[in-house]
Design a protein around this motif. Structure first.
Motif, PDB file in Angstrom:
ATOM      1  N   LEU A 228       0.828  -1.202   0.000  1.00 14.76           N
ATOM      2  CA  LEU A 228       0.000   0.000   0.000  1.00 14.76           C
ATOM      3  C   LEU A 228       0.864   1.254   0.000  1.00 14.76           C
ATOM      4  CD1 LEU A 228      -2.581  -1.183   2.681  1.00 14.76           C
ATOM      5  CD2 LEU A 228      -3.062  -0.839   0.250  1.00 14.76           C
ATOM      6  N   GLN A 229       0.244   2.366  -0.372  1.00 14.00           N
ATOM      7  CA  GLN A 229       0.920   3.661  -0.383  1.00 14.00           C
ATOM      8  C   GLN A 229       0.527   4.452   0.857  1.00 14.00           C
ATOM      9  OE1 GLN A 229       3.086   4.861  -2.816  1.00 14.00           O
ATOM     10  NE2 GLN A 229       3.412   6.649  -1.512  1.00 14.00           N
ATOM     11  N   ALA A 230       1.484   5.033   1.544  1.00 10.52           N
ATOM     12  CA  ALA A 230       1.189   5.899   2.692  1.00 10.52           C
ATOM     13  C   ALA A 230       0.862   7.298   2.209  1.00 10.52           C
ATOM     14  CB  ALA A 230       2.370   5.929   3.661  1.00 10.52           C
ATOM     15  N   MET A 231      -0.262   7.843   2.678  1.00 14.20           N
ATOM     16  CA  MET A 231      -0.661   9.217   2.352  1.00 14.20           C
ATOM     17  C   MET A 231      -0.658  10.038   3.638  1.00 14.20           C
ATOM     18  SD  MET A 231      -3.959   8.670  -0.146  1.00 14.20           S
ATOM     19  CE  MET A 231      -4.235  10.447  -0.142  1.00 14.20           C
ATOM     20  N   LEU A 232       0.051  11.145   3.647  1.00 16.06           N
ATOM     21  CA  LEU A 232       0.121  12.013   4.822  1.00 16.06           C
ATOM     22  C   LEU A 232      -0.252  13.433   4.403  1.00 16.06           C
ATOM     23  CD1 LEU A 232       2.589   9.721   5.164  1.00 16.06           C
ATOM     24  CD2 LEU A 232       2.857  10.957   7.313  1.00 16.06           C
ATOM     25  N   PRO A 233      -1.533  13.720   4.261  1.00 16.80           N
ATOM     26  CA  PRO A 233      -1.954  15.023   3.721  1.00 16.80           C
ATOM     27  C   PRO A 233      -1.649  16.214   4.616  1.00 16.80           C
ATOM     28  CG  PRO A 233      -3.853  13.720   4.396  1.00 16.80           C
ATOM     29  CD  PRO A 233      -2.669  12.817   4.461  1.00 16.80           C
ATOM     30  N   LEU A 234      -1.351  15.974   5.905  1.00 16.37           N
ATOM     31  CA  LEU A 234      -1.038  17.090   6.799  1.00 16.37           C
ATOM     32  C   LEU A 234       0.464  17.325   6.925  1.00 16.37           C
ATOM     33  CD1 LEU A 234      -3.484  16.364   9.788  1.00 16.37           C
ATOM     34  CD2 LEU A 234      -3.947  17.482   7.591  1.00 16.37           C
ATOM     35  N   TRP A 235       1.254  16.493   6.277  1.00 12.57           N
ATOM     36  CA  TRP A 235       2.700  16.520   6.491  1.00 12.57           C
ATOM     37  C   TRP A 235       3.299  17.878   6.139  1.00 12.57           C
ATOM     38  CZ3 TRP A 235       5.535  13.430   9.273  1.00 12.57           C
ATOM     39  CH2 TRP A 235       6.927  13.525   9.202  1.00 12.57           C
ATOM     40  N   GLY A 236       4.085  18.410   7.073  1.00 11.95           N
ATOM     41  CA  GLY A 236       4.787  19.665   6.857  1.00 11.95           C
ATOM     42  C   GLY A 236       3.977  20.904   7.164  1.00 11.95           C
ATOM     43  N   ARG A 237       2.711  20.737   7.545  1.00 16.05           N
ATOM     44  CA  ARG A 237       1.894  21.894   7.894  1.00 16.05           C
ATOM     45  C   ARG A 237       2.314  22.440   9.260  1.00 16.05           C
ATOM     46  NH1 ARG A 237      -3.327  21.830   5.791  1.00 16.05           N
ATOM     47  NH2 ARG A 237      -3.560  23.802   6.943  1.00 16.05           N
ATOM     48  N   GLN A 238       2.005  23.692   9.529  1.00 13.27           N
ATOM     49  CA  GLN A 238       2.322  24.311  10.814  1.00 13.27           C
ATOM     50  C   GLN A 238       1.317  23.847  11.865  1.00 13.27           C
ATOM     51  OE1 GLN A 238       5.047  26.325  11.558  1.00 13.27           O
ATOM     52  NE2 GLN A 238       5.659  25.578   9.533  1.00 13.27           N
ATOM     53  N   ARG A 239       1.804  23.377  12.978  1.00 17.95           N
ATOM     54  CA  ARG A 239       0.917  22.811  14.005  1.00 17.95           C
ATOM     55  C   ARG A 239      -0.132  23.799  14.509  1.00 17.95           C
ATOM     56  NH1 ARG A 239       4.943  19.371  18.008  1.00 17.95           N
ATOM     57  NH2 ARG A 239       6.051  18.158  16.418  1.00 17.95           N
ATOM     58  N   PRO A 240       0.254  25.010  14.951  1.00 13.44           N
ATOM     59  CA  PRO A 240      -0.777  25.936  15.452  1.00 13.44           C
ATOM     60  C   PRO A 240      -1.839  26.245  14.407  1.00 13.44           C
ATOM     61  CG  PRO A 240       1.410  26.698  16.075  1.00 13.44           C
ATOM     62  CD  PRO A 240       1.609  25.584  15.089  1.00 13.44           C
ATOM     63  N   GLY A 241      -1.414  26.385  13.153  1.00 14.57           N
ATOM     64  CA  GLY A 241      -2.359  26.675  12.085  1.00 14.57           C
ATOM     65  C   GLY A 241      -3.373  25.562  11.914  1.00 14.57           C
ATOM     66  N   LEU A 242      -2.924  24.312  12.017  1.00 11.73           N
ATOM     67  CA  LEU A 242      -3.836  23.175  11.892  1.00 11.73           C
ATOM     68  C   LEU A 242      -4.850  23.147  13.030  1.00 11.73           C
ATOM     69  CD1 LEU A 242      -1.464  20.297  10.738  1.00 11.73           C
ATOM     70  CD2 LEU A 242      -3.431  21.184   9.481  1.00 11.73           C
ATOM     71  N   ALA A 243      -4.402  23.435  14.232  1.00 10.79           N
ATOM     72  CA  ALA A 243      -5.307  23.434  15.378  1.00 10.79           C
ATOM     73  C   ALA A 243      -6.414  24.465  15.196  1.00 10.79           C
ATOM     74  CB  ALA A 243      -4.528  23.701  16.666  1.00 10.79           C
ATOM     75  N   HIS A 244      -6.042  25.647  14.777  1.00  9.85           N
ATOM     76  CA  HIS A 244      -7.042  26.700  14.590  1.00  9.85           C
ATOM     77  C   HIS A 244      -7.914  26.437  13.359  1.00  9.85           C
ATOM     78  CE1 HIS A 244      -5.836  29.248  17.905  1.00  9.85           C
ATOM     79  NE2 HIS A 244      -4.570  29.042  17.589  1.00  9.85           N
ATOM     80  N   GLU A 245      -7.344  25.822  12.334  1.00 14.43           N
ATOM     81  CA  GLU A 245      -8.132  25.464  11.154  1.00 14.43           C
ATOM     82  C   GLU A 245      -9.218  24.461  11.520  1.00 14.43           C
ATOM     83  OE1 GLU A 245      -7.555  22.922   7.043  1.00 14.43           O
ATOM     84  OE2 GLU A 245      -5.836  24.038   7.822  1.00 14.43           O
ATOM     85  N   PHE A 246      -8.864  23.488  12.338  1.00 17.26           N
ATOM     86  CA  PHE A 246      -9.826  22.481  12.780  1.00 17.26           C
ATOM     87  C   PHE A 246     -11.035  23.145  13.438  1.00 17.26           C
ATOM     88  CE2 PHE A 246     -11.443  19.735  16.162  1.00 17.26           C
ATOM     89  CZ  PHE A 246     -11.678  18.552  15.492  1.00 17.26           C
ATOM     90  N   ILE A 247     -10.785  24.104  14.298  1.00 23.01           N
ATOM     91  CA  ILE A 247     -11.869  24.800  14.991  1.00 23.01           C
ATOM     92  C   ILE A 247     -12.660  25.669  14.020  1.00 23.01           C
ATOM     93  CG2 ILE A 247     -12.377  26.504  16.786  1.00 23.01           C
ATOM     94  CD1 ILE A 247      -9.792  25.444  18.207  1.00 23.01           C
ATOM     95  N   ALA A 248     -11.955  26.373  13.145  1.00 24.61           N
ATOM     96  CA  ALA A 248     -12.614  27.268  12.195  1.00 24.61           C
ATOM     97  C   ALA A 248     -13.515  26.514  11.225  1.00 24.61           C
ATOM     98  CB  ALA A 248     -11.570  28.063  11.418  1.00 24.61           C
ATOM     99  N   LEU A 249     -13.184  25.274  10.916  1.00 26.36           N
ATOM    100  CA  LEU A 249     -14.003  24.469  10.019  1.00 26.36           C
ATOM    101  C   LEU A 249     -15.324  24.043  10.662  1.00 26.36           C
ATOM    102  CD1 LEU A 249     -11.243  22.225   8.404  1.00 26.36           C
ATOM    103  CD2 LEU A 249     -12.753  23.803   7.180  1.00 26.36           C
ATOM    104  N   GLY A 250     -15.430  24.221  11.961  1.00 31.07           N
ATOM    105  CA  GLY A 250     -16.666  23.868  12.657  1.00 31.07           C
ATOM    106  C   GLY A 250     -16.665  22.505  13.317  1.00 31.07           C
ATOM    107  N   TYR A 251     -15.503  21.882  13.406  1.00 29.44           N
ATOM    108  CA  TYR A 251     -15.440  20.592  14.089  1.00 29.44           C
ATOM    109  C   TYR A 251     -15.582  20.774  15.597  1.00 29.44           C
ATOM    110  CZ  TYR A 251     -14.042  17.987   9.952  1.00 29.44           C
ATOM    111  OH  TYR A 251     -14.024  17.391   8.731  1.00 29.44           O
ATOM    112  N   LYS A 252     -16.118  19.740  16.238  1.00 27.41           N
ATOM    113  CA  LYS A 252     -16.223  19.712  17.684  1.00 27.41           C
ATOM    114  C   LYS A 252     -15.537  18.452  18.194  1.00 27.41           C
ATOM    115  CE  LYS A 252     -20.588  22.268  17.768  1.00 27.41           C
ATOM    116  NZ  LYS A 252     -22.025  22.251  18.181  1.00 27.41           N
ATOM    117  N   ALA A 253     -14.687  18.639  19.184  1.00 21.53           N
ATOM    118  CA  ALA A 253     -13.936  17.517  19.730  1.00 21.53           C
ATOM    119  C   ALA A 253     -13.799  17.664  21.231  1.00 21.53           C
ATOM    120  CB  ALA A 253     -12.551  17.440  19.083  1.00 21.53           C
TER     121      ALA A 253
END
Length: 227
Positions: free
Chosen positions: A116-141
Protein backbone atom coordinates in the motif's frame (compact mmCIF):
# COMPACT_ATOMS: atom_id res chain seq x y z
CA UNK A 1 -13.48 5.14 -10.19
CA UNK A 2 -12.01 6.91 -7.15
CA UNK A 3 -9.01 5.31 -5.51
CA UNK A 4 -9.99 3.16 -2.53
CA UNK A 5 -8.22 3.85 0.75
CA UNK A 6 -8.36 3.30 4.47
CA UNK A 7 -7.43 5.68 7.25
CA UNK A 8 -5.28 4.84 10.23
CA UNK A 9 -7.80 6.07 12.74
CA UNK A 10 -7.60 7.44 16.27
CA UNK A 11 -10.91 9.30 16.15
CA UNK A 12 -9.05 12.51 16.97
CA UNK A 13 -8.65 15.85 15.26
CA UNK A 14 -5.56 15.11 13.18
CA UNK A 15 -7.07 11.90 11.83
CA UNK A 16 -10.18 13.89 10.99
CA UNK A 17 -8.33 16.63 9.12
CA UNK A 18 -6.40 14.00 7.15
CA UNK A 19 -9.64 12.21 6.26
CA UNK A 20 -11.20 15.49 5.15
CA UNK A 21 -8.20 16.30 2.95
CA UNK A 22 -8.12 12.84 1.37
CA UNK A 23 -11.82 12.90 0.56
CA UNK A 24 -11.51 16.43 -0.84
CA UNK A 25 -8.79 15.10 -3.16
CA UNK A 26 -11.21 12.51 -4.53
CA UNK A 27 -9.99 9.51 -2.55
CA UNK A 28 -12.71 7.12 -1.34
CA UNK A 29 -11.78 6.38 2.27
CA UNK A 30 -13.96 3.35 2.89
CA UNK A 31 -12.40 1.92 6.05
CA UNK A 32 -11.22 3.37 9.37
CA UNK A 33 -8.59 1.16 11.02
CA UNK A 34 -8.62 1.77 14.78
CA UNK A 35 -6.46 -0.30 17.11
CA UNK A 36 -8.09 -1.45 20.35
CA UNK A 37 -6.41 -2.60 23.54
CA UNK A 38 -6.15 -6.27 24.50
CA UNK A 39 -9.72 -6.33 25.86
CA UNK A 40 -11.21 -5.21 22.56
CA UNK A 41 -13.39 -2.74 24.48
CA UNK A 42 -11.63 0.58 23.90
CA UNK A 43 -9.14 2.40 21.74
CA UNK A 44 -5.58 1.66 22.79
CA UNK A 45 -4.15 5.18 23.13
CA UNK A 46 -7.25 7.35 23.49
CA UNK A 47 -9.38 5.09 25.69
CA UNK A 48 -12.59 5.74 23.71
CA UNK A 49 -15.08 2.87 23.80
CA UNK A 50 -15.73 0.62 20.83
CA UNK A 51 -19.39 1.68 20.88
CA UNK A 52 -18.47 5.35 20.38
CA UNK A 53 -15.90 4.52 17.71
CA UNK A 54 -18.58 2.60 15.82
CA UNK A 55 -21.01 5.51 16.16
CA UNK A 56 -18.35 7.91 14.88
CA UNK A 57 -17.59 5.71 11.86
CA UNK A 58 -21.30 5.42 11.01
CA UNK A 59 -21.69 9.20 11.23
CA UNK A 60 -18.78 9.57 8.80
CA UNK A 61 -20.07 6.98 6.34
CA UNK A 62 -17.16 4.59 6.80
CA UNK A 63 -16.65 1.03 7.98
CA UNK A 64 -14.76 0.60 11.25
CA UNK A 65 -12.10 -2.09 11.38
CA UNK A 66 -11.05 -2.43 15.02
CA UNK A 67 -8.79 -5.33 15.99
CA UNK A 68 -7.45 -5.76 19.54
CA UNK A 69 -3.69 -5.77 20.07
CA UNK A 70 -1.08 -5.44 22.76
CA UNK A 71 1.90 -3.13 22.36
CA UNK A 72 4.00 -6.25 21.73
CA UNK A 73 1.99 -7.47 18.74
CA UNK A 74 0.64 -4.07 17.59
CA UNK A 75 2.71 -3.90 14.41
CA UNK A 76 1.96 -7.49 13.40
CA UNK A 77 -1.79 -7.02 13.89
CA UNK A 78 -1.79 -3.64 12.14
CA UNK A 79 0.11 -4.98 9.14
CA UNK A 80 -2.16 -8.03 8.91
CA UNK A 81 -5.21 -5.76 8.70
CA UNK A 82 -3.50 -3.66 6.03
CA UNK A 83 -2.98 -6.78 3.94
CA UNK A 84 -6.60 -7.83 4.39
CA UNK A 85 -7.88 -4.43 3.26
CA UNK A 86 -5.44 -4.37 0.35
CA UNK A 87 -6.98 -7.65 -0.76
CA UNK A 88 -10.39 -5.91 -0.70
CA UNK A 89 -9.13 -3.21 -3.04
CA UNK A 90 -7.48 -0.58 -0.84
CA UNK A 91 -4.56 1.16 -2.54
CA UNK A 92 -3.42 3.61 0.13
CA UNK A 93 -3.52 4.43 3.83
CA UNK A 94 -4.27 7.93 5.13
CA UNK A 95 -2.30 9.02 8.21
CA UNK A 96 -2.74 12.19 10.27
CA UNK A 97 0.88 12.76 11.27
CA UNK A 98 2.27 16.25 10.86
CA UNK A 99 6.04 16.25 11.22
CA UNK A 100 7.41 13.42 13.37
CA UNK A 101 9.80 11.62 11.03
CA UNK A 102 10.00 8.44 13.11
CA UNK A 103 6.22 8.04 12.78
CA UNK A 104 6.37 8.55 9.02
CA UNK A 105 9.21 6.04 8.68
CA UNK A 106 7.17 3.39 10.51
CA UNK A 107 4.03 4.12 8.47
CA UNK A 108 5.83 3.89 5.15
CA UNK A 109 7.51 0.65 6.22
CA UNK A 110 4.31 -1.16 7.24
CA UNK A 111 2.49 0.11 4.15
CA UNK A 112 5.29 -1.21 1.95
CA UNK A 113 4.95 -4.62 3.60
CA UNK A 114 1.26 -4.66 2.67
CA UNK A 115 1.71 -3.29 -0.84
CA UNK A 116 0.00 0.00 0.00
CA UNK A 117 0.92 3.66 -0.38
CA UNK A 118 1.19 5.90 2.69
CA UNK A 119 -0.66 9.22 2.35
CA UNK A 120 0.12 12.01 4.82
CA UNK A 121 -1.95 15.02 3.72
CA UNK A 122 -1.04 17.09 6.80
CA UNK A 123 2.70 16.52 6.49
CA UNK A 124 4.79 19.66 6.86
CA UNK A 125 1.89 21.89 7.89
CA UNK A 126 2.32 24.31 10.81
CA UNK A 127 0.92 22.81 14.00
CA UNK A 128 -0.78 25.94 15.45
CA UNK A 129 -2.36 26.68 12.08
CA UNK A 130 -3.84 23.18 11.89
CA UNK A 131 -5.31 23.43 15.38
CA UNK A 132 -7.04 26.70 14.59
CA UNK A 133 -8.13 25.46 11.15
CA UNK A 134 -9.83 22.48 12.78
CA UNK A 135 -11.87 24.80 14.99
CA UNK A 136 -12.61 27.27 12.20
CA UNK A 137 -14.00 24.47 10.02
CA UNK A 138 -16.67 23.87 12.66
CA UNK A 139 -15.44 20.59 14.09
CA UNK A 140 -16.22 19.71 17.68
CA UNK A 141 -13.94 17.52 19.73
CA UNK A 142 -13.48 16.52 23.34
CA UNK A 143 -10.14 16.00 25.06
CA UNK A 144 -10.20 12.37 26.22
CA UNK A 145 -6.67 11.83 27.50
CA UNK A 146 -3.87 13.98 28.90
CA UNK A 147 -0.30 13.10 29.72
CA UNK A 148 0.17 14.39 33.27
CA UNK A 149 3.82 15.20 32.61
CA UNK A 150 2.53 18.09 30.50
CA UNK A 151 -1.01 18.85 31.66
CA UNK A 152 -3.00 18.46 34.88
CA UNK A 153 -6.01 16.21 34.84
CA UNK A 154 -8.35 19.21 34.81
CA UNK A 155 -7.65 19.62 31.08
CA UNK A 156 -9.18 16.21 30.42
CA UNK A 157 -12.84 16.16 29.39
CA UNK A 158 -12.79 19.72 28.08
CA UNK A 159 -13.84 20.70 24.59
CA UNK A 160 -10.96 21.29 22.21
CA UNK A 161 -11.63 24.93 21.35
CA UNK A 162 -9.93 28.31 21.32
CA UNK A 163 -10.20 28.58 25.11
CA UNK A 164 -8.50 25.21 25.55
CA UNK A 165 -5.62 26.25 23.29
CA UNK A 166 -5.28 29.61 25.08
CA UNK A 167 -5.07 27.83 28.45
CA UNK A 168 -2.28 25.45 27.44
CA UNK A 169 0.93 25.96 29.45
CA UNK A 170 3.96 27.32 27.64
CA UNK A 171 5.68 24.61 25.64
CA UNK A 172 2.63 22.38 25.18
CA UNK A 173 1.86 21.92 21.50
CA UNK A 174 -1.53 23.17 20.32
CA UNK A 175 -1.99 19.97 18.30
CA UNK A 176 -0.74 17.67 21.05
CA UNK A 177 1.61 16.20 18.45
CA UNK A 178 4.08 15.21 21.16
CA UNK A 179 1.42 13.14 22.93
CA UNK A 180 0.42 15.83 25.45
CA UNK A 181 -3.30 15.14 24.89
CA UNK A 182 -5.69 13.23 22.64
CA UNK A 183 -9.16 14.09 21.34
CA UNK A 184 -12.40 12.50 20.14
CA UNK A 185 -14.19 14.32 17.29
CA UNK A 186 -17.97 14.13 17.52
CA UNK A 187 -19.35 16.62 14.99
CA UNK A 188 -18.43 18.76 12.01
CA UNK A 189 -17.96 18.56 8.23
CA UNK A 190 -18.59 15.04 6.94
CA UNK A 191 -20.76 13.96 9.88
CA UNK A 192 -24.34 13.01 9.04
CA UNK A 193 -25.18 13.55 12.71
CA UNK A 194 -23.30 14.36 15.94
CA UNK A 195 -22.04 11.50 18.09
CA UNK A 196 -24.01 12.23 21.25
CA UNK A 197 -22.17 11.43 24.45
CA UNK A 198 -21.32 12.65 27.93
CA UNK A 199 -18.38 12.32 30.30
CA UNK A 200 -19.31 9.62 32.80
CA UNK A 201 -16.16 9.66 34.91
CA UNK A 202 -12.40 10.18 34.91
CA UNK A 203 -9.72 7.60 35.54
CA UNK A 204 -5.98 7.59 36.08
CA UNK A 205 -3.60 5.14 34.46
CA UNK A 206 0.14 4.65 34.87
CA UNK A 207 2.04 2.80 32.18
CA UNK A 208 4.24 -0.18 33.05
CA UNK A 209 7.77 0.60 34.14
CA UNK A 210 9.19 -0.48 30.77
CA UNK A 211 7.16 2.33 29.18
CA UNK A 212 8.38 4.90 31.68
CA UNK A 213 5.69 4.68 34.39
CA UNK A 214 3.92 7.68 32.83
CA UNK A 215 0.66 8.81 34.43
CA UNK A 216 -2.34 9.68 32.25
CA UNK A 217 -5.83 10.97 32.95
CA UNK A 218 -8.65 9.57 30.80
CA UNK A 219 -12.21 10.82 30.33
CA UNK A 220 -14.64 7.91 30.20
CA UNK A 221 -17.22 8.82 27.59
CA UNK A 222 -20.65 7.25 27.43
CA UNK A 223 -22.98 7.28 24.40
CA UNK A 224 -26.32 9.03 24.68
CA UNK A 225 -29.27 7.53 22.88
CA UNK A 226 -32.38 9.39 21.78
CA UNK A 227 -35.51 8.46 23.64
Amino acid sequence: MPELALASWSGGKDSMLALLAARAAGVEVRWLLAMLDETGAKLRSHGVSLALMRAQARALGAELVAPPASWDDYEAVFTARLRELAALGAKSVVFGDIDLQAHRDWEERVCLQAGLQAMLPLWGRQRPGLAHEFIALGYKARVVCVDNRFLPGTFCGRLFDADFIADLPHGVDACGENGEFHTFVFDGPGFVQPVAHHVRAFSAYTTPQRFGAVRYTFAQLEPEHAG
